[in-house]
Design an enzyme around this catalytic site. Structure first.
Site, PDB file in Angstrom:
ATOM      1  CD  GLU A   1      -3.761  -7.056   2.987  1.00  0.00           C
ATOM      2  OE1 GLU A   1      -4.832  -6.501   3.344  1.00  0.00           O
ATOM      3  OE2 GLU A   1      -2.649  -6.498   3.043  1.00  0.00           O
TER       4      GLU A   1
ATOM      5  CD  GLU B   1      -2.957  -1.271   2.188  1.00  0.00           C
ATOM      6  OE1 GLU B   1      -4.159  -1.491   1.950  1.00  0.00           O
ATOM      7  OE2 GLU B   1      -2.500  -1.177   3.340  1.00  0.00           O
TER       8      GLU B   1
END
Length: 1020
Positions: free
Chosen positions: A535, A464
Site C-alpha cells: 500500500e 494487518e
C-alpha cells in the site's frame, strides 16, 4: 421458543469454521458434453444448474438466541414477512445499518474475542424452489457464494450445515434433504451479523450483513469431476509450457474401476496435440491411496506465454469417461502459461523483473454495498488497464471469482489475499490456537478456489494481523500445496524489514517514506528481497502527491519494483436524504456513534466509478514508451520501448507542435519496431517553429493502440510525452510605469476594475493576501480529533485561517500608483506576517501588482502564498495557458499537459465526498475569465516569475473548509480567484508520508509580480 443451536452458541466458537460444508474446489461446474461446457460453463443453460437468486422472504431478529426455531420448517407461515433481494446485504435494504470502522471493532472495547454483543442483528431468510425430476438419480449441491458473517442453512426443516468466512463460497450436499420432480422445497438460512469470525474480518471497509453473492443449486453425477487443478507453467527456457492437470473424481457409492479422465488443450479453437488421458485410481489400500485423482502431465512446445501485456490463454477441456468410454461429464477451464520466481531482489515474471503498477481493490457498489455484477467488475478492470495499471491486490479478501476471470482475460497481475485481518487485535489472535483453524481454512480455501488463474502471481496471507504461529502454519500449507507462487505478507516485516522470510518472499511495506525504500534497496548488507509496496500513495480526497517522485526512484533503483496504490474505490454509500436527494455517505451518516468518518473515501474513482484527476497522473507515469531529445539541436528523438514482452508494432504515434500552448501542427510519427526494452533514434519530420519574442513551443508525442484490445478500441491513447522545444528570448519581465487611470482603493485594496463600463470586481473583492487553503484530507481529517500534529493543526494554531489584517500604510506616489503595507497577526500573537503590494495602473487599464511577503521564522509550514479576490459571477468562461485540463499541483502535475485550455468556472468544481481544496493549475502563464455572451472580462498574467498557480471557483476556501458533505456547499454569486506564487504539495499524509520537503513552504521573504489586464468585448 428460542433457537440456540443446542445452546452451543457456534457464532462464538472460533474453532468451528464450518459444519457439513463441502471441501473447496475450483468454481467450475460440470456439463453433459464439450459443447455444453463451452456454451454454458456448466451454469446458465446447463440442465444441471438452477439459480435461486431473487426475492426471498425475510425477517430480522435482534439476536440469534431469540430466532424462532420453527422458521426453518416447511409449514412455517412467512406471509407476513418482508422480502429482500438475494444476493443483497440486508444492511442496504432497510434492516440494520451499515457501519464503517477502520481498526476499532464496531461494538466497543468491552468484549474479548471470541465474544460478540448480545444485540446482534440476525437475518432470517426463506425461499422455495423446485428441482427437475431428472436430478433424482443425481446429487444436489447448494452453493451460497458469500454470507456475512455466520451462516446456518436448512432444507425442508433439516439442518444442511453452517459456515464462516464471508468472502468465500460455502457448498452443502443436500441430496438427502431435497425432493425432486417438481415438488417445492423450502430453503431457510440464518445469517448472524457478529460472530467470532468478525474479529478476523476487521478490514478497512463497511460492516454489512446478509447473503451478498449468488445462490444456486447444481447437480453433479453419482460419479463426478469434483475438482480440476491445472498448473500451467513456463519451463526455464521460457518457450516450453508444462501442464499438470489433477482431476479429482468423486464416487457417491463404492469406487468402480475403469473410469478415465481425458484432457484436451485448445489454442484459439484449435486443438494442441492429441487428447491425453489417465485412469482414475480406485484401489483402497490405505497405505498408498492418494485419492481418486487422475493426473495428466504434458509439455507444449513454442507456447504463447501469459502476461499482463499479452494475456494469452488456452482452453482446457477435462472429460470424465465411464468404463465403456462414454462421456460422463466435461469441465472447461482457461489456463495461461507463465513463470513466477523470486531471485535475489527481483520478482521475475517470465524471466523479467516487471514493475508492478498496482492498485488495491475491494468488491464495492455504492448502492448495494458488496453485491456487484460482472459488468461492474469489467468496468473496473477496463478502467485500470486504460489508466496504465498492470496489477491489483484483492484487498483484503478474495474478490468475487468472476473478477479473477476478467483479470485473466484482460491482463492484470493479481495478489490474491486471504480474508484475514485482525487489526483491532493485531498482537494476539495470530498466536491464539483457538483461531488457528480460521487462519488455515481461510488461506487454504482461497488457494483451492483460485489456483488455476494465471493472473495470480502471489498469495497473500491477509492484512494487518500481526505475525504469529498461525501465519507460519498457513504459509507452510500453501508452500506445500502450490510451490509455483511466492508468498506475500506485510505483517511479518512490519517492524523488521529483514524478518519474516518464512511467510513472505516479498518485502511489502505499507506507506513507507520514499527515502526509506531507496536507502533499503541500496544497502550493501543483509538478505535481499524485491521491494513491492503493498500500500502506498493513499488516495483520500485531493491526494496522490509525490507519485512521480516514487516512480522516478522505482525506475532507477535496483530492487524497487513498484507497489499498489491505496485504493481503487471511494467507499461512499448512496444515501437518500429526507428531501429525496441523494448523497454519498460515510462513517457516522447512518447514525452510528462509533465510526471513522470519511476515511473510507480514499479511492482513485468516486463511488459511481468516475475517475478522479489523480488517475491521469498514473496513466502518464505508466506510458509504455519513453521519449527524450537525442541532442541539443532538438531534431531527433530517442524512443525507448518500456514494455516487458511486447514490441512497438502494436502502437502508433503522432506529434503535436504547440506554440504558446496552441496546436499549430499535427502529423503521424513512424515508430521503429523496437523489441521490449529497446531504444532507437527517430528523426523529426519537421523543423522547430519560428517564434516571436516571448513565445515558447513544445512537442507532444501521443501513443495509441493500432488494433482493438479487450479493454480499448483501436486508436485509444495509452500515453503521451511533452518536451520543451524552443523558447524565443523572453521579453524582459518588468512592471511598467504607473501612467494609467487613477487607482481606487478601499482599506488598502483595489476596489474597482472596470471593463467596457462594467465593474468586474465583486464588492469588497479586491486582491488580499491569502495564506490559507481549505484543508485536504492529507492536511488533516477535519472530522477526527487528535489532528494537532498535522498541517491543519499547525495552521489553525498559527491562526492562518483567521488572520487579523492591520493596514499599516498606504503610500500614493501618484494617483496611478499605490504602495500598501499590511501586517497579519495570527492567534499565537507571535511576530506578524508583513505584506507589501505596489500597485500600478497602465494606460490600457491594466493593473500590475508587485508583491512581497515576509513570513516570520515561527511559521514553518504554509499552505500557500498568494492573493485572492472575487470577480463578478458573470465571468464564467475560463481559458488558460498552463497545466490542464484537470487540476494540477506542485507534487502532482505530470499527467496535466502544458497547453491552452477552455472550461467554465462551474466545471472547475471537483466533487470530493468531503469538500476540500481543489481546482488549482500550476505552471500557468495567463488565464482569462470572461462573460460568455459579450467576451468582456479580465486576463490574469504572470510577470515575474513567468508562471503562477491559479484557481477560479464559485466557493471560497472558508466554504469548503466548513462543509462536511457536498450538499453543504452553496454556490456563491461571484467567482473566487486565487493567484498563488507558491502552493504546498498534496502528499499522502492522511495515511502515509507528507509531501516531500521541496514541495513545502517555509519562512522567509517572497516576491513576485502579476497583472490584471482588461479584456474588451468581442460581441458588444
Amino acid at each position: 421458543m428460542t433457537f440456540d443451536l443446542r445452546g452451543a452458541r457456534p457464532w462464538e466458537q472460533p474453532e468451528l469454521t464450518a459444519l457439513g460444508r463441502l471441501p473447496m474446489r475450483v468454481p467450475r461446474l460440470p456439463a453433459p458434453d464439450a459443447q455444453a461446457a463451452r456454451a454454458t460453463d456448466g451454469r446458465d443453460g446447463s440442465p444441471w444448474f438452477q439459480r435461486l437468486d431473487g426475492r426471498w422472504q425475510f425477517a430480522l431478529a435482534g439476536t440469534p438466541d431469540r430466532a424462532p426455531v420453527e422458521f426453518s420448517r416447511e409449514a412455517f407461515d412467512d406471509s407476513a414477512w418482508a422480502s429482500v433481494d438475494v444476493p443483497g446485504c440486508f444492511t442496504m435494504q432497510g434492516f440494520a445499518s451499515p457501519i464503517y470502522t477502520n481498526i476499532q471493532m464496531p461494538w466497543g472495547d468491552d468484549l474479548l474475542p471470541p465474544h460478540v454483543p448480545d444485540d446482534n442483528p440476525t437475518g432470517l431468510y426463506r425461499t422455495r424452489f423446485r428441482v427437475p425430476g431428472e436430478w433424482g438419480s443425481r446429487r444436489v449441491v447448494l452453493h451460497i457464494g458469500g454470507a456475512e458473517s455466520f451462516l446456518v442453512v436448512w432444507v425442508n426443516g433439516r439442518l444442511a450445515g453452517m459456515a464462516k468466512d464471508s468472502r468465500l463460497a460455502s457448498e452443502f450436499d443436500i441430496t438427502e434433504l431435497v425432493r425432486t420432480g417438481g415438488v417445492k422445497n423450502t430453503l431457510a438460512a440464518m445469517v448472524v451479523r457478529w460472530s467470532d469470525a468478525s474479529y478476523v474480518e476487521d478490514q478497512d471497509q463497511w460492516w454489512h450483513a446478509g447473503i451478498h453473492r449468488e445462490v444456486f443449486v447444481y447437480s453433479p453425477g453419482m460419479v463426478t469431476l469434483r475438482n480440476v487443478r491445472a498448473t500451467a507453467e513456463l519451463a526455464e527456457d521460457l518457450a516450453t509450457g508444462a501442464l499438470d492437470v489433477r482431476a479429482e473424481v468423486e464416487f457417491a457409492d463404492a469406487p468402480a474401476p475403469g473410469y478415465r479422465v481425458e484432457v484436451e488443450v485448445f489454442d484459439s479453437g484449435r486443438r494442441v496435440g492429441r487428447p491425453i488421458g489417465a485412469d482414475v485410481p480406485h484401489a483402497l489400500d490405505p497405505y498408498v491411496f492418494g485419492g481418486h485423482v487422475a493426473r495428466v502431465e504434458t509439455v507444449i512446445a513454442d507456447v504463447e506465454p501469459w502476461s499482463s501485456e499479452r494475456p494469452h490463454r488456452y482452453e482446457l477441456l477435462t472429460t470424465l469417461r465411464d468404463p465403456h468410454g462414454r462421456v460422463v461429464e466435461v469441465q472447461r477451464e482457461w489456463v495461461g502459461f507463465r513463470r513466477v520466481r523470486v531471485v535475489g531482489d527481483e520478482l521475475l515474471i517470465n524471466g523479467k523483473a516487471v514493475l508492478i503498477r498496482g492498485v488495491n481493490r475491494h468488491d464495492f457498489d455504492a448502492r448495494t454495498g458488496r453485491v456487484i455484477d460482472v459488468e461492474s467488475m469489467r468496468r473496473d478492470v477496463v478502467t485500470m488497464k486504460q489508466f496504465g495499471f498492470n496489477a491489483v491486490r484483492t484487498a483484503h479478501s478474495p474478490n468475487d471469482p468472476r473478477f479473477l476471470d476478467l483479470c485473466d482475460e484482460h491482463g492484470l497481475y493479481v495478489v490474491d489475499e486471504a480474508n484475514i485481518e485482525a487489526h483491532a487485535w493485531i498482537g494476539s489472535l495470530c498466536h491464539d490456537p483457538r483461531y488457528r483453524a480460521q487462519w488455515l481454512e481461510r488461506g487454504a480455501r482461497m488457494v483451492q478456489r483460485d489456483e488455476n488463474h494465471p493472473s495470480i502471481i502471489l498469495w497473500s496471507l491477509g492484512n494487518e494481523s500481526g505475525y504469529g504461529a498461525n501465519h507460519d502454519a498457513l504459509a507452510g500449507w500453501i508452500r506445500a500445496h502450490d510451490p509455483t507462487r511466492p508468498l506475500h505478507y506485510e505483517g511479518a516485516i512490519m517492524f523488521d524489514w529483514a524478518g519474516g522470510a518464512g511467510v513472505t518472499d516479498i518485502l511489502c511495506p505499507m506507506y513507507p517514506p520514499l527515502s526509506a525504500i531507496v536507502r533499503w534497496a541500496k544497502k550493501p548488507w543483509g538478505p535481499r528481497r524485491p521491494v513491492i509496496m503493498c500500500e502506498y500513495s493513499h488516495a483520500m480526497g485531493n491526494s496522490n502527491g509525490c507519485l512521480a517522485d516514487y516512480w522516478a526512484a522505482i525506475e532507477s533503483t535496483q530492487g524497487l519494483q513498484g507497489g499498489f496504490i491505496w485504493e481503487w474505490w471511494d467507499h461512499g454509500l448512496e444515501q437518500e436524504l429526507a428531501d429525496g436527494s441523494l448523497r454519498w455517505a460515510y462513517g457516522g451518516d447512518f447514525g452510528e456513534t462509533r465510526h471513522d468518518a470519511n476515511f473510507c473515501c480514499d479511492g482513485l474513482v468516486w463511488p459511481d466509478g468516475t475517475p478522479k484527476p489523480a488517475l491521469a497522473e498514473h496513466r502518464w507515469l505508466a506510458c509504455p514508451v519513453e521519449v527524450a531529445w537525442s541532442s541539443k539541436s532538438h531534431d531527433r528523438l530517442r524512443i525507448t520501448n518500456c514494455q516487458d514482452f511486447t514490441s512497438l508494432e502494436r502502437l502508433a504515434a503522432s506529434i503535436e507542435v504547440l506554440v504558446d500552448g496552441a496546436i499549430v501542427h499535427t502529423e503521424a510519427l513512424p515508430l521503429p519496431d523496437l523489441a521490449p526494452g529497446g531504444s532507437a533514434l527517430v528523426d523529426l519530420p519537421i523543423a522547430a517553429p519560428t517564434l516571436e519574442p516571448g513565445q515558447e513551443s513544445s512537442l507532444v508525442v501521443r501513443f495509441t493502440i493500432v488494433d482493438d484490445a479487450s479493454w480499448a478500441l483501436a486508436g485509444s491513447e495509452v500515453g503521451w510525452r511533452q518536451l520543451d522545444w524552443s523558447r524565443a528570448a523572453l521579453r524582459k519581465a518588468s512592471v511598467g510605469r504607473a501612467t494609467g487611470p487613477d487607482l481606487e482603493l478601499v482599506d488598502g485594496a483595489l476596489a474597482s476594475f472596470v471593463v467596457d463600463g462594467s465593474e468586474l470586481l465583486a464588492p469588497d473583492g479586491g486582491p488580499r493576501l491569502s495564506l490559507w487553503r481549505a484543508p485536504t484530507d492529507n492536511d488533516g481529517i477535519k472530522l477526527w480529533a487528535g489532528q494537532d500534529d498535522k498541517p491543519l493543526g499547525r495552521w489553525r494554531a498559527w491562526g492562518l485561517d483567521a488572520l487579523g489584517r492591520e493596514l499599516l500604510e498606504v503610500d500614493r506616489p501618484s494617483a496611478a500608483r499605490a504602495i500598501v503595507r499590511c501586517a497579519y497577526l495570527g492567534t499565537d500573537g507571535d511576530a506578524p506576517i508583513l505584506h507589501t503590494t505596489d500597485l500600478r495602473s497602465r494606460p490600457d487599464g491594466t493593473v500590475e501588482f508587485l508583491e512581497t511577503v515576509e513570513i516570520p521564522p515561527t511559521i514553518t509550514d504554509l499552505p500557500r502564498i498568494g492573493v485572492t479576490f472575487a470577480l463578478d459571477s458573470a465571468l464564467e468562461r475560463l481559458e488558460w495557458f498552463g497545466r490542464g485540463p484537470h487540476d494540477a499541483y506542485p507534487d502532482r502535475w505530470s499527467g496535466a499537459a502544458l497547453a491552452r485550455w477552455t472550461s467554465t468556472v462551474r466545471d472547475q468544481y471537483v466533487p470530493f465526498v468531503m469538500p476540500q481544496e481543489h481546482g488549482l493549475h500550476v505552471d500557468t502563464r495567463w488565464c482569462t475569465l470572461t462573460d460568455g455572451s459579450t467576451g468582456a472580462g479580465v486576463r490574469i498574467e504572470a510577470v515575474k516569475p513567468h508562471t503562477i498557480a491559479f484557481s477560479a471557483l464559485h466557493h471560497a476556501a472558508a466554504d469548503l473548509a466548513a462543509a462536511t458533505h457536498a450538499e453543504d456547499l452553496v454556490e456563491r454569486h461571484e467567482t473566487i480567484v486565487h493567484v498563488d506564487h507558491l502552493h504546498r504539495g498534496l502528499g499522502t499524509l492522511s495515511c502515509g508520508p507528507d509531501t516531500l520537503e521541496q514541495y513545502r513552504i517555509g519562512p522567509g521573504t517572497y516576491s513576485w509580480s502579476w497583472r490584471l489586464v482588461p479584456v474588451r468585448a468581442t460581441n458588444p
